[in-house]
Design a protein around this motif. Sequence first.
Motif, short mmCIF file in Angstrom:
data_model
loop_
_atom_site.label_atom_id
_atom_site.label_comp_id
_atom_site.label_asym_id
_atom_site.label_seq_id
_atom_site.Cartn_x
_atom_site.Cartn_y
_atom_site.Cartn_z
N ASP A 1 0.84 -1.20 0.00
CA ASP A 1 0.00 0.00 0.00
C ASP A 1 0.87 1.25 0.00
N TYR A 2 1.92 1.24 0.80
CA TYR A 2 2.83 2.39 0.86
C TYR A 2 3.48 2.64 -0.50
N LEU A 3 3.94 1.57 -1.12
CA LEU A 3 4.60 1.71 -2.43
C LEU A 3 3.63 2.19 -3.49
N GLU B 1 1.04 4.14 -2.95
CA GLU B 1 0.74 5.55 -2.67
C GLU B 1 1.94 6.43 -3.00
N HIS B 2 3.15 6.01 -2.68
CA HIS B 2 4.32 6.86 -2.83
C HIS B 2 5.22 6.47 -3.99
N GLY B 3 4.79 5.56 -4.79
CA GLY B 3 5.62 5.08 -5.90
C GLY B 3 5.74 6.07 -7.03
N ASP B 4 4.82 7.03 -7.19
CA ASP B 4 4.85 8.00 -8.28
C ASP B 4 5.91 9.06 -8.07
N LYS B 5 6.23 9.33 -6.91
CA LYS B 5 7.08 10.49 -6.58
C LYS B 5 8.50 10.28 -6.92
#
Length: 109
Positions: free
Chosen positions: A101-103, A105-109
């Motif tokens: 879930d973390y990846l 959510e924050h994978g685009d950045k």
Amino acid sequence: MDIQTFVIWSTAILSVVSILGHLKTFFGSGEATNSKTLEGHGRKLIDLDRRVQKVENDLTHMPDAETAHRLEITLERIAGRLDTMDERIKPIAATNLRLQDYLLEHGDK
């Protein structure tokens, strides 16, 4: 020869022939039937003997009660170990889910 003598002798001869015919029928006619019946029973006994031998041979390869009991105990141990492993894997699965879930959510950045 008068008629009475002839009747007596003919009756005696016919009686003897009749008795001989009955004896032949009694002792002779059932013999063929009995022989066929006995042959049929003999074949059935041979077939039955073969089947019993096959079952006995199969039973020698089957596990006995003690072996089945040992298998039951071993399966219970394996089931207990699998339950333990399942409890140990649950936290790892939860961590992996949170990490995914973390990846995401924050994978685009």
